[in-house]
Structures are given as structure tokens and as C-alpha cells.
Design an enzyme around this catalytic site. Structure first.
Site, PDB file in Angstrom:
ATOM      1  N   TYR A  11       0.818  -1.228   0.000  1.00  0.00           N
ATOM      2  CA  TYR A  11       0.000   0.000   0.000  1.00  0.00           C
ATOM      3  C   TYR A  11       0.852   1.280   0.000  1.00  0.00           C
ATOM      4  CZ  TYR A  11      -3.434   3.350   1.914  1.00  0.00           C
ATOM      5  OH  TYR A  11      -4.230   4.439   2.155  1.00  0.00           O
ATOM      6  N   GLY A  36       1.606  -7.980  -1.375  1.00  0.00           N
ATOM      7  CA  GLY A  36       1.694  -6.957  -2.416  1.00  0.00           C
ATOM      8  C   GLY A  36       0.916  -7.367  -3.659  1.00  0.00           C
ATOM      9  N   ASP A  50      12.210 -12.740  -1.868  1.00  0.00           N
ATOM     10  CA  ASP A  50      11.974 -12.627  -0.439  1.00  0.00           C
ATOM     11  C   ASP A  50      13.152 -11.913   0.209  1.00  0.00           C
ATOM     12  OD1 ASP A  50       9.890 -14.318   1.439  1.00  0.00           O
ATOM     13  OD2 ASP A  50      11.718 -13.635   2.466  1.00  0.00           O
ATOM     14  N   PHE A  72       9.989  -0.986   2.839  1.00  0.00           N
ATOM     15  CA  PHE A  72       8.598  -1.062   3.301  1.00  0.00           C
ATOM     16  C   PHE A  72       8.191  -2.482   3.666  1.00  0.00           C
ATOM     17  CE2 PHE A  72       8.743   2.558   0.404  1.00  0.00           C
ATOM     18  CZ  PHE A  72       8.050   3.524   1.099  1.00  0.00           C
ATOM     19  N   TYR A 140       4.440  -6.495  16.907  1.00  0.00           N
ATOM     20  CA  TYR A 140       4.655  -5.704  15.685  1.00  0.00           C
ATOM     21  C   TYR A 140       5.457  -4.440  16.004  1.00  0.00           C
ATOM     22  CZ  TYR A 140       3.657  -2.357  12.004  1.00  0.00           C
ATOM     23  OH  TYR A 140       3.791  -1.392  11.040  1.00  0.00           O
ATOM     24  N   PHE A 168       1.712   7.487  11.238  1.00  0.00           N
ATOM     25  CA  PHE A 168       0.474   7.336  11.979  1.00  0.00           C
ATOM     26  C   PHE A 168      -0.464   6.519  11.067  1.00  0.00           C
ATOM     27  CE2 PHE A 168       1.075   9.383  16.093  1.00  0.00           C
ATOM     28  CZ  PHE A 168       2.437   9.590  15.957  1.00  0.00           C
ATOM     29  N   LEU A 189      -9.966   0.845   9.288  1.00  0.00           N
ATOM     30  CA  LEU A 189     -11.285   1.464   9.427  1.00  0.00           C
ATOM     31  C   LEU A 189     -11.840   2.017   8.114  1.00  0.00           C
ATOM     32  CD1 LEU A 189     -13.564   2.381  11.318  1.00  0.00           C
ATOM     33  CD2 LEU A 189     -12.302   4.525  11.644  1.00  0.00           C
TER      34      LEU A 189
END
Ligand code: UDP
Length: 331
Positions: A11, A36, A50, A72, A140, A168, A189
Site C-alpha cells: 500500500y 503486495g 523474499d 517497506f 509488531y 500514523f 477502518l
């Protein structure tokens, strides 16, 4: 610069890779496609592999003459990290250390790392400054904090230039509608609320309305993915030997779960039923960034400072991609 973007099919990574390419950098995406999407990567720019395949990472760094890495690639389901910590420590910590060793072997010493506000755990104060204690409350968050420490040590000992960018809540979709949020399973959400708007779910569940916040629901700082991408680019261009950047990336404004749902109702013009439920374990009531440091250090300003325009970009993506990237229809 020649930049290797690990997790560049995910993302946030795909938005950053696209921006860097448009700014004239030579981009290679390295992704195992576990989460992904092939369709999120520019044609001919994906190297499937990987992180834990040290030999392959090293070969790519060498062959593509990589100058810097944007990292990322990570597993990012907080709940799963509690039930299956081994998976998280292995991928996020061992995988990243393997990448860092490959970089050392080839002499690549610049890296922008995706960190997270989850490294702060339950914050002592909101808005959160970078100087607050980092005490994660789930595996995490610990995996990300461990790598922040490793990078600081590599910076000291080997002169690496690095940025640890503490996001955030990443939200929204690219302004041109090409890229967006497509997780499987979806737990975030805004996409969940928009899936209700699309008729794919009956209602959205609100995790707690008795939190110590003005309307009782949790407050988060939603930052647009394109704004995250511009901050990554600015950080990358700042990196040189010995530079150390540890920065919060947020808007500095919080939105409650109720406000997000209401904004989605306005943007979509649809009723979007919501049901109250108990709080989700480990959810801090409010997480809002003090992002003044990033503004100052990077000369960066988020373009999206209000929740409604962020949701508008997400809604355009969800309407045009109701089943996400829908790879089955692509070749
Ligand atoms: N949330 C919710 N219902 C959902 C998903 C999330 O009420 O179905 C709340 C969650 O408790 C948090 C906020 O929405 O306060 C943002 O959650 P998300 O999972 O998107 O991101 P997080 O803050 O957990 O990284």
C-alpha cells in the site's frame, strides 16, 4: 538515484515507488507478493523475491547499482503479531537484518525505513513527539523498534545515513485513482467503512464508545499515502553519510471513529450502518502526531490536512476498484 523499494507492491510502498519514478529516480521494486499486488507496480520494475533470500537481495543491489534502499516490506497485522510473534520477528527483524547485511556486503549505506507510531505504545502525551519514550505494546511495534535501534547502531559504527519514518494511520488513495488500499484480510477502518457503502458488508463495527475521548471513540491521525510518499522522497534526498532522521509522519489532527464514519456518509451520500462493540484489545484511545519535526527537517507539508478529502480519494479508488486490484482480470 537507483533505488530499491522493498515492499513496493504494498500500500504505502507502491505510492512511494510511483512518486520516486515520476521524479526521475531509477526504481526497482523487490516484493514477494505475499501481500503486495503485481498490478500496483510499473511494468518491468518488479523483482519477485523474499527479503530472507540474502543472495538474491545482494545480487539485485549489485546488478542494479543501487544507491539507496526504501524498506517497506513487513508484516503489519498487530493482532496476528500477538498470536504468531515468531512470524513477525522472523520476517520483520531477521528479514530486515538480512537486507542490512546484504547492503553492507555491497556497500549500500542509505536507507529509509518504514517505522510506526506503534513504537510509542500507550503515549504519555498527545500529540506525540519523537522524544517520547518508545514502549511498544505488541510484537509488531517491537519488531519496528528493534530495527530502529539496529539502524542507529549501524549509523554510528558504519556511517550509514538513515531515516526511520514513524507513520500514523496511512489512508486514502493516489489522486489519479491508479493506486489504493487493498488488504486481504482488510482490518483498517476507512476501507471497511467504504466496503459497507459499496454493499459488501452490512455494517461497520465501532470498537468501543467509552474511551476517554470527547465522543467516546478512538482518535487517530490519518495521513494521506501520497503525503507519506513525498516525505519519503524528501528523506531519501537528505540522506548522506552519518545523517540520522527519526520523524513522525502525521497531519497533527485527530479524527474519531465516529467522525470518520460520518465523513464517509457525507462523501458517499449513503447511510452506512454502524454497530457499537467493545474495545479492541491494545487500542490506545488517541494517537496524534506532533509532526513539526518532519516539517522542519524535510521542508515537508502534508497536502491533505482534513479527513474528508482523504476519504474522497479513497472512495474514488473503492468505486473504481470494488474488488481491489482484482488481479484475476489482469494479465
Ligand atoms: N476501528 C473500528 N472498527 C473497525 C476497524 C477499526 O472501530 O472495524 C477503529 C480502531 O479501534 C482504531 C481506528 O478505528 O481506533 C483505526 O483502526 P485501524 O485498524 O484502521 O488502524 P490502527 O489505528 O489500528 O493502526
Amino acid at each position: 538515484m537507483n533505488v530499491l523499494v522493498t515492499g513496493g507492491a504494498g500500500y504505502v510502498g507502491c505510492h512511494a515507488a510511483k512518486l520516486l519514478a515520476s521524479e526521475g529516480h531509477e526504481i526497482w521494486v523487490y516484493d514477494n507478493l505475499v501481500f503486495g499486488h503485481r498490478a500496483a507496480v510499473a511494468p518491468g520494475r518488479l523483482i519477485e523475491g523474499d527479503l530472507l533470500d540474502r543472495g538474491k537481495v545482494e545480487a539485485v543491489l549489485r546488478e542494479q547499482r543501487i544507491d539507496a534502499v526504501m524498506h517497506f516490506a513487513a508484516f503489519a497485522y498487530v493482532g496476528e503479531s500477538v498470536t504468531d510473534p515468531a512470524k513477525y520477528y522472523h520476517n520483520n527483524v531477521v528479514g530486515t537484518l538480512s537486507l542490512m547485511e546484504a547492503m553492507r556486503a555491497v556497500g549500500v549505506s542509505r536507507i529509509v525505513f518504514s517505522s510506526t507510531c506503534a513504537t510509542y505504545g500507550e503515549p504519555e502525551q498527545v500529540p506525540i513527539r519523537e522524544s517520547q519514550p518508545q514502549r511498544p505494546i505488541n510484537p509488531y511495534g517491537f519488531t519496528k523498534l528493534i530495527i530502529e535501534h539496529a539502524l542507529a547502531d549501524y549509523g554510528q559504527a558504519y556511517g550509514w545515513g538513515y531515516a526511520a519514518l514513524r507513520y500514523f494511520n496511512a489512508a486514502g488513495a493516489s489522486a489519479d485513482g491508479d493506486l489504493g488500499e487493498d488488504h486481504d484480510p482488510e482490518t483498517h477502518l476507512i476501507p471497511l467503512v467504504l466496503q459497507v457503502a459499496l454493499g459488501q458488508r452490512e455494517h461497520v463495527t465501532v470498537f468501543g464508545d467509552k474511551h476517554p475521548t470527547p465522543d467516546g471513540t478512538c482518535i487517530r491521525d490519518y495521513i494521506h499515502v501520497d503525503d507519506l510518499a513525498t516525505a519519503h522522497q524528501a528523506a531519501l534526498e537528505r540522506l548522506e553519510r552519518g545523517v540520522e532522521l527519526k520523524l513522525n509522519l502525521g497531519t497533527g489532527r485527530g479524527s474519531s471513529v465516529r467522525e470518520v464514519i460520518e465523513a464517509c456518509r457525507q462523501v458517499t451520500g449513503l447511510p452506512i450502518p454502524a454497530k457499537m462493540a467493545g474495545p479492541r484489545a491494545g487500542d490506545p484511545p488517541a494517537l496524534v502526531a506532533d509532526a513539526s519535526h518532519a516539517r522542519r527537517e524535510l521542508g515537508w507539508e502534508p497536502r491533505y490536512t482534513e479527513i474528508t478529502p482523504i476519504i474522497e480519494t479513497a472512495w474514488r479508488w473503492h468505486q473504481s476498484h470494488p474488488h481491489g486490484y482484482d488481479e484475476k482480470t489482469r494479465t
